[in-house]
Design a protein around this motif. Structure first.
Motif, PDB file in Angstrom:
ATOM      1  N   ALA A  18      -7.348  -5.696  -8.674  1.00 49.05           N
ATOM      2  CA  ALA A  18      -8.541  -5.502  -9.509  1.00 49.05           C
ATOM      3  C   ALA A  18      -8.791  -4.004  -9.686  1.00 49.05           C
ATOM      4  CB  ALA A  18      -9.755  -6.162  -8.852  1.00 49.05           C
ATOM      5  N   MET A  19      -8.444  -3.234  -8.677  1.00 51.44           N
ATOM      6  CA  MET A  19      -8.666  -1.786  -8.716  1.00 51.44           C
ATOM      7  C   MET A  19      -7.579  -1.079  -9.535  1.00 51.44           C
ATOM      8  SD  MET A  19      -9.632   0.049  -5.197  1.00 51.44           S
ATOM      9  CE  MET A  19      -7.972  -0.050  -4.551  1.00 51.44           C
ATOM     10  N   PHE A  20      -6.332  -1.542  -9.401  1.00 57.75           N
ATOM     11  CA  PHE A  20      -5.207  -0.800  -9.984  1.00 57.75           C
ATOM     12  C   PHE A  20      -4.717  -1.330 -11.335  1.00 57.75           C
ATOM     13  CE2 PHE A  20      -3.747   0.384  -5.426  1.00 57.75           C
ATOM     14  CZ  PHE A  20      -4.582   1.486  -5.439  1.00 57.75           C
ATOM     15  N   ALA A  21      -5.062  -2.580 -11.673  1.00 56.24           N
ATOM     16  CA  ALA A  21      -4.417  -3.219 -12.834  1.00 56.24           C
ATOM     17  C   ALA A  21      -4.680  -2.477 -14.139  1.00 56.24           C
ATOM     18  CB  ALA A  21      -4.852  -4.681 -12.950  1.00 56.24           C
ATOM     19  N   GLN A  22      -5.814  -1.776 -14.238  1.00 59.89           N
ATOM     20  CA  GLN A  22      -6.113  -1.066 -15.490  1.00 59.89           C
ATOM     21  C   GLN A  22      -5.692   0.404 -15.423  1.00 59.89           C
ATOM     22  OE1 GLN A  22      -6.975  -2.919 -17.938  1.00 59.89           O
ATOM     23  NE2 GLN A  22      -7.273  -4.687 -16.576  1.00 59.89           N
ATOM     24  N   GLY A  23      -5.106   0.822 -14.306  1.00 65.49           N
ATOM     25  CA  GLY A  23      -4.782   2.244 -14.131  1.00 65.49           C
ATOM     26  C   GLY A  23      -3.302   2.535 -14.301  1.00 65.49           C
ATOM     27  N   PRO A  24      -2.912   3.809 -14.070  1.00 70.34           N
ATOM     28  CA  PRO A  24      -1.520   4.223 -14.302  1.00 70.34           C
ATOM     29  C   PRO A  24      -0.548   3.824 -13.179  1.00 70.34           C
ATOM     30  CG  PRO A  24      -2.847   6.079 -13.550  1.00 70.34           C
ATOM     31  CD  PRO A  24      -3.779   4.910 -13.665  1.00 70.34           C
ATOM     32  N   LEU A  25      -1.044   3.304 -12.065  1.00 71.36           N
ATOM     33  CA  LEU A  25      -0.143   3.032 -10.940  1.00 71.36           C
ATOM     34  C   LEU A  25       0.632   1.730 -11.098  1.00 71.36           C
ATOM     35  CD1 LEU A  25      -2.245   4.118  -7.810  1.00 71.36           C
ATOM     36  CD2 LEU A  25      -0.519   5.404  -9.065  1.00 71.36           C
ATOM     37  N   MET A  26       0.168   0.903 -12.065  1.00 71.88           N
ATOM     38  CA  MET A  26       0.759  -0.440 -12.191  1.00 71.88           C
ATOM     39  C   MET A  26       1.041  -0.761 -13.649  1.00 71.88           C
ATOM     40  SD  MET A  26      -1.312  -3.281 -10.065  1.00 71.88           S
ATOM     41  CE  MET A  26      -1.038  -4.714 -11.071  1.00 71.88           C
ATOM     42  N   ALA A  27       2.220  -1.320 -13.916  1.00 68.27           N
ATOM     43  CA  ALA A  27       2.510  -1.755 -15.296  1.00 68.27           C
ATOM     44  C   ALA A  27       1.582  -2.932 -15.622  1.00 68.27           C
ATOM     45  CB  ALA A  27       3.961  -2.186 -15.385  1.00 68.27           C
ATOM     46  N   LYS A  28       1.157  -3.017 -16.873  1.00 68.89           N
ATOM     47  CA  LYS A  28       0.275  -4.130 -17.272  1.00 68.89           C
ATOM     48  C   LYS A  28       1.027  -5.454 -17.128  1.00 68.89           C
ATOM     49  CE  LYS A  28      -3.402  -2.049 -19.510  1.00 68.89           C
ATOM     50  NZ  LYS A  28      -3.567  -1.319 -18.256  1.00 68.89           N
TER      51      LYS A  28
ATOM     52  N   GLU B 134       0.834  -1.226   0.000  1.00 66.44           N
ATOM     53  CA  GLU B 134       0.000   0.000   0.000  1.00 66.44           C
ATOM     54  C   GLU B 134       0.861   1.266   0.000  1.00 66.44           C
ATOM     55  OE1 GLU B 134      -3.347   1.020   2.139  1.00 66.44           O
ATOM     56  OE2 GLU B 134      -4.552  -0.665   1.454  1.00 66.44           O
ATOM     57  N   PRO B 135       1.899   1.361   0.869  1.00 66.50           N
ATOM     58  CA  PRO B 135       2.742   2.563   0.810  1.00 66.50           C
ATOM     59  C   PRO B 135       3.408   2.730  -0.563  1.00 66.50           C
ATOM     60  CG  PRO B 135       3.162   1.370   2.841  1.00 66.50           C
ATOM     61  CD  PRO B 135       2.236   0.508   2.034  1.00 66.50           C
ATOM     62  N   ALA B 136       3.755   1.612  -1.215  1.00 62.85           N
ATOM     63  CA  ALA B 136       4.385   1.705  -2.534  1.00 62.85           C
ATOM     64  C   ALA B 136       3.414   2.361  -3.529  1.00 62.85           C
ATOM     65  CB  ALA B 136       4.791   0.314  -3.028  1.00 62.85           C
ATOM     66  N   PHE B 137       2.170   1.905  -3.523  1.00 61.47           N
ATOM     67  CA  PHE B 137       1.176   2.511  -4.425  1.00 61.47           C
ATOM     68  C   PHE B 137       0.917   3.973  -4.054  1.00 61.47           C
ATOM     69  CE2 PHE B 137      -0.219  -1.933  -5.440  1.00 61.47           C
ATOM     70  CZ  PHE B 137      -0.017  -1.843  -6.812  1.00 61.47           C
ATOM     71  N   MET B 138       0.857   4.239  -2.757  1.00 65.78           N
ATOM     72  CA  MET B 138       0.563   5.613  -2.319  1.00 65.78           C
ATOM     73  C   MET B 138       1.705   6.558  -2.690  1.00 65.78           C
ATOM     74  SD  MET B 138      -1.715   7.488  -1.170  1.00 65.78           S
ATOM     75  CE  MET B 138      -3.000   6.367  -0.665  1.00 65.78           C
ATOM     76  N   SER B 139       2.952   6.074  -2.560  1.00 67.43           N
ATOM     77  CA  SER B 139       4.095   6.916  -2.935  1.00 67.43           C
ATOM     78  C   SER B 139       4.015   7.271  -4.408  1.00 67.43           C
ATOM     79  CB  SER B 139       5.423   6.189  -2.692  1.00 67.43           C
ATOM     80  OG  SER B 139       5.531   5.827  -1.355  1.00 67.43           O
ATOM     81  N   LYS B 140       3.637   6.282  -5.206  1.00 67.23           N
ATOM     82  CA  LYS B 140       3.567   6.534  -6.647  1.00 67.23           C
ATOM     83  C   LYS B 140       2.422   7.518  -6.941  1.00 67.23           C
ATOM     84  CE  LYS B 140       3.746   4.475 -11.081  1.00 67.23           C
ATOM     85  NZ  LYS B 140       4.870   3.922 -11.776  1.00 67.23           N
ATOM     86  N   PHE B 141       1.290   7.298  -6.303  1.00 67.65           N
ATOM     87  CA  PHE B 141       0.123   8.161  -6.495  1.00 67.65           C
ATOM     88  C   PHE B 141       0.480   9.612  -6.150  1.00 67.65           C
ATOM     89  CE2 PHE B 141      -3.803   9.925  -4.482  1.00 67.65           C
ATOM     90  CZ  PHE B 141      -4.592   9.983  -5.621  1.00 67.65           C
ATOM     91  N   MET B 142       1.312   9.776  -5.105  1.00 65.70           N
ATOM     92  CA  MET B 142       1.663  11.126  -4.658  1.00 65.70           C
ATOM     93  C   MET B 142       2.940  11.643  -5.318  1.00 65.70           C
ATOM     94  SD  MET B 142       0.760  10.705  -0.656  1.00 65.70           S
ATOM     95  CE  MET B 142       0.968  12.413  -0.243  1.00 65.70           C
ATOM     96  N   ASN B 143       3.471  10.871  -6.269  1.00 64.11           N
ATOM     97  CA  ASN B 143       4.682  11.287  -6.964  1.00 64.11           C
ATOM     98  C   ASN B 143       5.854  11.500  -6.013  1.00 64.11           C
ATOM     99  OD1 ASN B 143       5.376  11.564  -9.582  1.00 64.11           O
ATOM    100  ND2 ASN B 143       3.865  13.208  -9.916  1.00 64.11           N
TER     101      ASN B 143
END
Ligand SMILES: N[C@@H](CCC(=O)N[C@@H](CS)C(=O)NCC(=O)O)C(=O)O
Length: 199
Positions: free
Chosen positions: A162-172, A106-115
């Motif tokens: 399921a939430m992030f796989a189609q978005g910009p936070l995660m490589a396909k 979760e912190p990894a995704f949040m760091s990316k979300f917050m740049n």
């Protein structure tokens, strides 16, 4: 009877899924929380120290924070073997990936979300670009995070991806997409959605 303090379409939704998987007796108690835009109020009846969800009460025994709730519930309702119990093989792996969820992923995704760059050697987590290959290595070797058996770890990871796989936070990733399909096609997932939508 478990009481789930719940706000629809939030981190507590996945615990309806887990409770369905466990076939545990539960009731849902809807609570309000503060929102991202500053609106909304924490419900004074919610025992979470910051008014967040999820929280469960097991006849007055309060548990909050997603990995703690997952562990508590799988220990408490072992019938469907959704997590290795203390002393069983795989318990260490189970605790590790549960903790990794809120400690690293979760912190990894949040760091990316917050740049926000993740300082190596200081932060307790790593960048998404380092975390996801580690997760994908695990999922490439077996259908689930613990190998052959579906567990509560997959409830947390599968619903997050399921939430992030189609978005910009995660490589396909085909591995992750197939994993998500395995998780969201489970009958308990559909039952949980229906239960949430029923209000
Ligand atoms: N670390 C907590 C996070 C819980 C959390 O942040 N939940 C959000 C809903 S998805 C919430 O209640 N937000 C309201 C608030 O921050 O006041 C967990 O994993 O259980």
């Amino acid at each position: 009877m478990i009481t789930l303090f719940h706000r629809p379409k939030s981190r507590s939704t996945r615990f309806i899924f887990l409770l369905e998987e466990l076939e545990a007796p539960y009731e849902i108690r809807a609570v309000s929380t503060r929102n991202r835009d500053g609106t909304g109020e924490a419900d004074p009846a919610n025992p979470h120290p910051h008014g967040k969800v999820p929280v469960i009460s097991d006849e007055g025994e309060i548990v909050f924070e997603s990995p703690a709730i997952a562990l508590y519930l799988t220990d408490r309702f072992p019938k469907n073997r959704l997590g290795p119990l203390a002393g069983e093989p795989g318990r260490g792996r189970y605790l590790s990936w549960l903790s990794y969820y809120t400690g690293v992923l979760e912190p990894a995704f949040m760091s990316k979300f917050m740049n926000m760059p993740v300082p190596r050697g200081t932060a307790g987590w790593v960048a998404v670009e380092e975390a996801m290959p580690a997760v994908i290595r695990i999922l490439s070797a077996g259908p689930y995070m613990l190998g052959e058996r579906f567990s509560a770890v997959d409830v947390l990871y599968g619903t997050t991806f399921a939430m992030f796989a189609q978005g910009p936070l995660m490589a396909k990733s085909a591995v992750v997409e197939e994993y998500v399909q395995r998780i969201v096609s489970r009958p308990a997932f559909a039952r949980a959605q229906a239960r949430e939508n029923a209000g």
